[in-house]
Design a protein around this motif. Structure first.
Motif, PDB file in Angstrom:
ATOM      1  N   CYS A   1       0.823  -1.207   0.000  1.00 54.95           N
ATOM      2  CA  CYS A   1       0.000   0.000   0.000  1.00 54.95           C
ATOM      3  C   CYS A   1       0.863   1.266   0.000  1.00 54.95           C
ATOM      4  CB  CYS A   1      -0.903  -0.034   1.234  1.00 54.95           C
ATOM      5  SG  CYS A   1      -1.942   1.414   1.466  1.00 54.95           S
ATOM      6  N   ILE A   2       0.318   2.363  -0.526  1.00 53.82           N
ATOM      7  CA  ILE A   2       1.053   3.625  -0.539  1.00 53.82           C
ATOM      8  C   ILE A   2       1.244   4.187   0.867  1.00 53.82           C
ATOM      9  CG2 ILE A   2       0.224   4.226  -2.846  1.00 53.82           C
ATOM     10  CD1 ILE A   2      -1.631   6.298  -1.486  1.00 53.82           C
ATOM     11  N   ASN A   3       0.459   3.742   1.826  1.00 52.22           N
ATOM     12  CA  ASN A   3       0.551   4.252   3.193  1.00 52.22           C
ATOM     13  C   ASN A   3       1.612   3.472   3.966  1.00 52.22           C
ATOM     14  OD1 ASN A   3       0.087   5.661   5.498  1.00 52.22           O
ATOM     15  ND2 ASN A   3      -1.890   4.730   5.970  1.00 52.22           N
ATOM     16  N   ASN A   4       2.869   3.752   3.637  1.00 58.48           N
ATOM     17  CA  ASN A   4       4.016   3.145   4.317  1.00 58.48           C
ATOM     18  C   ASN A   4       4.163   1.647   4.072  1.00 58.48           C
ATOM     19  OD1 ASN A   4       4.758   5.626   5.528  1.00 58.48           O
ATOM     20  ND2 ASN A   4       3.196   5.322   7.083  1.00 58.48           N
ATOM     21  N   GLY A   5       3.537   1.116   3.062  1.00 58.81           N
ATOM     22  CA  GLY A   5       3.760  -0.275   2.698  1.00 58.81           C
ATOM     23  C   GLY A   5       3.189  -1.269   3.673  1.00 58.81           C
ATOM     24  N   GLY A   6       3.742  -1.316   4.882  1.00 55.73           N
ATOM     25  CA  GLY A   6       3.316  -2.299   5.860  1.00 55.73           C
ATOM     26  C   GLY A   6       1.907  -2.121   6.376  1.00 55.73           C
ATOM     27  N   THR A   7       1.283  -0.977   6.110  1.00 58.56           N
ATOM     28  CA  THR A   7      -0.091  -0.748   6.548  1.00 58.56           C
ATOM     29  C   THR A   7      -1.062  -1.705   5.883  1.00 58.56           C
ATOM     30  OG1 THR A   7       0.376   1.575   6.968  1.00 58.56           O
ATOM     31  CG2 THR A   7      -1.923   0.977   6.706  1.00 58.56           C
ATOM     32  N   SER A   8      -0.821  -2.024   4.629  1.00 58.59           N
ATOM     33  CA  SER A   8      -1.644  -3.006   3.922  1.00 58.59           C
ATOM     34  C   SER A   8      -0.807  -3.643   2.828  1.00 58.59           C
ATOM     35  CB  SER A   8      -2.891  -2.361   3.326  1.00 58.59           C
ATOM     36  OG  SER A   8      -3.737  -3.341   2.769  1.00 58.59           O
ATOM     37  N   ARG A   9      -0.942  -4.967   2.715  1.00 59.96           N
ATOM     38  CA  ARG A   9      -0.185  -5.721   1.720  1.00 59.96           C
ATOM     39  C   ARG A   9      -1.120  -6.708   1.045  1.00 59.96           C
ATOM     40  NH1 ARG A   9       4.856  -8.213   4.800  1.00 59.96           N
ATOM     41  NH2 ARG A   9       5.989  -7.854   2.864  1.00 59.96           N
ATOM     42  N   LEU A  10      -0.807  -7.058  -0.189  1.00 61.53           N
ATOM     43  CA  LEU A  10      -1.610  -8.018  -0.948  1.00 61.53           C
ATOM     44  C   LEU A  10      -0.772  -9.251  -1.260  1.00 61.53           C
ATOM     45  CD1 LEU A  10      -3.371  -5.594  -3.465  1.00 61.53           C
ATOM     46  CD2 LEU A  10      -4.260  -6.466  -1.291  1.00 61.53           C
ATOM     47  N   PHE A  11      -1.381 -10.428  -1.087  1.00 61.93           N
ATOM     48  CA  PHE A  11      -0.689 -11.693  -1.269  1.00 61.93           C
ATOM     49  C   PHE A  11      -1.488 -12.628  -2.183  1.00 61.93           C
ATOM     50  CE2 PHE A  11       0.230 -10.165   3.014  1.00 61.93           C
ATOM     51  CZ  PHE A  11       1.601 -10.341   3.165  1.00 61.93           C
ATOM     52  N   ILE A  12      -0.775 -13.551  -2.826  1.00 61.15           N
ATOM     53  CA  ILE A  12      -1.413 -14.681  -3.483  1.00 61.15           C
ATOM     54  C   ILE A  12      -1.163 -15.909  -2.608  1.00 61.15           C
ATOM     55  CG2 ILE A  12      -1.549 -16.122  -5.549  1.00 61.15           C
ATOM     56  CD1 ILE A  12      -0.468 -13.770  -7.147  1.00 61.15           C
ATOM     57  N   ASP A  13      -2.235 -16.597  -2.265  1.00 61.93           N
ATOM     58  CA  ASP A  13      -2.189 -17.747  -1.366  1.00 61.93           C
ATOM     59  C   ASP A  13      -2.288 -19.032  -2.188  1.00 61.93           C
ATOM     60  OD1 ASP A  13      -2.521 -19.645   0.606  1.00 61.93           O
ATOM     61  OD2 ASP A  13      -4.481 -18.919   1.269  1.00 61.93           O
ATOM     62  N   PHE A  14      -1.233 -19.852  -2.150  1.00 58.86           N
ATOM     63  CA  PHE A  14      -1.200 -21.077  -2.946  1.00 58.86           C
ATOM     64  C   PHE A  14      -1.626 -22.315  -2.148  1.00 58.86           C
ATOM     65  CE2 PHE A  14       2.157 -18.226  -4.617  1.00 58.86           C
ATOM     66  CZ  PHE A  14       1.610 -17.978  -5.862  1.00 58.86           C
ATOM     67  N   ASP A  15      -1.889 -22.141  -0.870  1.00 59.02           N
ATOM     68  CA  ASP A  15      -2.246 -23.287  -0.025  1.00 59.02           C
ATOM     69  C   ASP A  15      -3.378 -22.882   0.919  1.00 59.02           C
ATOM     70  OD1 ASP A  15      -2.317 -25.684   1.299  1.00 59.02           O
ATOM     71  OD2 ASP A  15      -0.358 -25.464   2.271  1.00 59.02           O
ATOM     72  N   PRO A  16      -4.595 -22.752   0.394  1.00 60.51           N
ATOM     73  CA  PRO A  16      -5.718 -22.255   1.196  1.00 60.51           C
ATOM     74  C   PRO A  16      -6.283 -23.313   2.145  1.00 60.51           C
ATOM     75  CG  PRO A  16      -6.492 -22.858  -0.966  1.00 60.51           C
ATOM     76  CD  PRO A  16      -4.997 -23.039  -0.992  1.00 60.51           C
ATOM     77  N   LYS A  17      -7.200 -22.870   2.951  1.00 60.72           N
ATOM     78  CA  LYS A  17      -7.846 -23.746   3.925  1.00 60.72           C
ATOM     79  C   LYS A  17      -9.326 -23.920   3.580  1.00 60.72           C
ATOM     80  CE  LYS A  17      -8.917 -23.988   8.895  1.00 60.72           C
ATOM     81  NZ  LYS A  17      -8.820 -23.276  10.187  1.00 60.72           N
ATOM     82  N   GLY A  18      -9.866 -25.097   3.875  1.00 62.47           N
ATOM     83  CA  GLY A  18     -11.309 -25.323   3.772  1.00 62.47           C
ATOM     84  C   GLY A  18     -11.882 -24.956   2.427  1.00 62.47           C
TER      85      GLY A  18
END
Length: 204
Positions: free
Chosen positions: A140-157
């Motif tokens: 995210c533009i707000n200092n990066g660590g405030t929000s991040r986006l991931f791709i999850d290759f091993d989901p649950k349920g």
């Protein structure tokens, strides 16, 4: 036309002249960089690879003495008020090796905290997987660590392999916002790039 082509073409139509000038000088990722990332994340979606084949990244990139810091992605946070930078393959791989990215949600928060705040932890996400098992493609533009986006290759349920996780800080939450990277890009296109108004503020 690929989804990635369509995504960047539509986005560029909304940029200011200065943003377009900066965007167009960003080179593609090298085949070596893409190959190294694919070895670490062999299930990386083709549409994300295609984005990198056009632009290597928009987050702290310096090209021919021009500094690039250009948000090009979005999530469900604040209706587009806080867009995201596309991280480069090199940045992703370097950060994946940092100690804090080797921790799981359970290790960071503890089982009791997760249970007490269950609405903030999507049941489609495994709590015991190290963060670097997810592909952190955007900050995210707000200092990066405030929000991040991931791709999850091993989901649950009921989760779906390749689902997109949005991490948000304070209060911390991990929520699935799309079932795939393709769906994620299509959603932004369908919403007409809700963050694009910020380009006027960044035209410096």
């Amino acid at each position: 036309m690929s989804l990635a082509d369509r995504y960047f073409e539509g986005l560029e139509e909304l940029m200011t002249d200065e943003q377009i000038e900066k965007f167009e000088i960003i080179p593609p990722a090298t085949e070596d960089e893409i190959s190294r990332l694919e070895k670490f994340y062999p299930d990386c979606p083709e549409s994300l690879l295609d984005l990198w084949r056009m632009k290597r990244g928009t987050y702290h990139e310096e090209i021919d003495d021009v500094y690039i810091l250009l948000p090009v992605l979005s999530s469900d946070v604040e209706g587009g008020e806080y867009p995201y930078y596309l991280k480069s393959c090199v940045q992703i791989l370097e950060e994946a090796e940092k100690n804090y990215n080797k921790q799981s949600i359970e290790e960071i928060y503890g089982e009791d905290w997760i249970k007490e705040n269950s609405e903030d932890f999507d049941k489609r996400i495994k709590m015991n997987i190290s963060h670097n098992k997810w592909l952190n493609f955007a900050d995210c533009i707000n200092n990066g660590g405030t929000s991040r986006l991931f791709i999850d290759f091993d989901p649950k349920g009921k989760g779906v392999k390749g689902q997109i996780i949005r991490y948000l800080h304070d209060p911390d939450s991990y929520i699935v916002i799309a079932n795939s990277f393709d769906e994620y890009l299509e959603n932004i296109i369908g919403e007409e790039y809700p963050f694009s108004h910020i380009y006027e503020e960044w035209d410096d």
